[in-house]
Design a protein around this motif. Structure first.
Motif: not given
Length: 344
Positions: A171-175, A128-130, A165-167
């Motif tokens: 958002x997806x990963x922060x969630x 996820x972090x990568x 796309x980046x935003x």
């Protein structure tokens, strides 16, 4: 990890590596290596350092999950984790879909030391972090492009689409960090035809383990924000420094190269290649990305072909190194029982 599984990973990666090698024009490869000269060795050596950043990220994530669970671990040396990291990336390079090879290998290697649940959560957190760092890298590159390059309607539209796309990815990963991702991902699989046949029983059988993994994922972001920031920064710095590879290669062709241009080339190429994640070694996607990004920034088409060739050779070399590390570790484990018997 059991010997048969270790052999399976090694043979699987070796077969795919041979297939990839068979696609190369060896005359073109030799000419490219002669042209690159000693800079090629700098490119290969660079990745020995870049993998240290990846290992550091995974190492602090493992320590965090260990602290949260409060369990006792077998000692994990940084060098052993480094070898596992290199081998994991080697399997990802050669495997269609990337995560089909390296991540199961990492989990199976780490599980005997800290348990399957914590090994799974640490690997998921690392991945996820990568990936999360990639979205930040691409977003930063959009800003760099706007600050340093002329923008027309077509380029502006592509940059706007890339930003959205980046935003969305961020958002997806922060969630996912806040709420966990393991159980949500498995629940998604239960709606996919054919896959849901095994996904539903798997979820029901391992619901408690998935909840534990998700709690550990959420804990890194909510309870250890400084470690989360350190892990993300390590991966982001690794992305920025990896542009040195393109910088070294272009120095063969041009006495002075703008490093920011190298970052932009890498950003566009990795974005394009990751959209074609299902291809082994991202064949075609990586080369196409280099050609489009390099020509857009004013370089020649031949420069893009040369850069793509050298990068491809470097990937194959590190894939081979990673596979050999799998084999060497197995030989070391085979020696241990014999040495213990001799001591007795």
């Amino acid at each position: 990890m059991k010997k048969k599984y270790q052999n399976g990973f090694f043979l699987f990666g070796l077969v795919l590596l041979i297939v990839m090698l068979s696609q190369l024009d060896f005359k073109e490869v030799w000419n490219g290596l002669q042209r690159a000269g000693y800079w090629f060795f700098a490119v290969v050596a660079l990745w020995a350092g870049l993998y240290i950043f990846n290992t550091f990220t995974w190492h602090i994530i493992i320590k965090t999950t260990a602290t949260e669970s409060g369990g006792s671990d077998k000692p994990i040396s940084f060098w052993w984790l480094y070898k596992t990291t290199v081998s994991g990336f080697a399997l990802n390079y050669a495997t269609p879909g990337g995560l089909m090879g390296g991540e199961p290998y990492r989990i199976m290697q780490l599980a005997p030391k800290i348990g399957t649940e914590r090994a799974s959560s640490s690997v998921i957190l690392f991945v996820m972090t990568h990936i999360f760092s990639h979205f930040w890298f691409w977003l930063i590159s959009v800003i760099l492009y706007l600050l340093t390059q002329p923008v027309n309607l077509l380029i502006g539209s592509l940059l706007a689409a890339s930003t959205i796309f980046c935003l969305l990815g961020i958002w997806f990963f922060m969630s996912g960090y806040r709420k966990g991702l393991a159980k949500r991902a498995m629940n998604l699989l239960r709606h996919i035809p054919y896959v849901k046949r095994w996904a539903i029983p798997f979820i029901e059988k391992r619901r408690e383990q998935l909840d534990t993994i998700d709690r550990q994922i959420a804990a890194l972001h909510s309870q250890k924000p400084h470690i989360f920031a350190t892990a993300l920064a390590s991966e982001l710095v690794c992305r920025i420094l990896s542009a040195l590879e393109i910088f070294f290669i272009l120095l063969v062709l041009y006495p002075s190269v703008n490093y920011i241009a190298c970052i932009l080339i890498l950003a566009f190429t990795t974005l394009f290649a990751n959209l074609l994640f299902f291809m082994p070694l991202q064949i075609g996607g990586r080369e196409g990305g280099f050609l489009m990004s390099i020509t857009t920034l004013g370089f020649r088409t031949s420069d893009g072909i040369f850069v793509a060739l050298i990068v491809r050779i470097r990937e194959l070399i590190w894939t081979l190194i990673g596979l050999l590390l799998i084999k060497f570790e197995q030989k070391e484990k085979d020696k241990l029982p014999t040495e213990r018997g001799q001591l007795q």
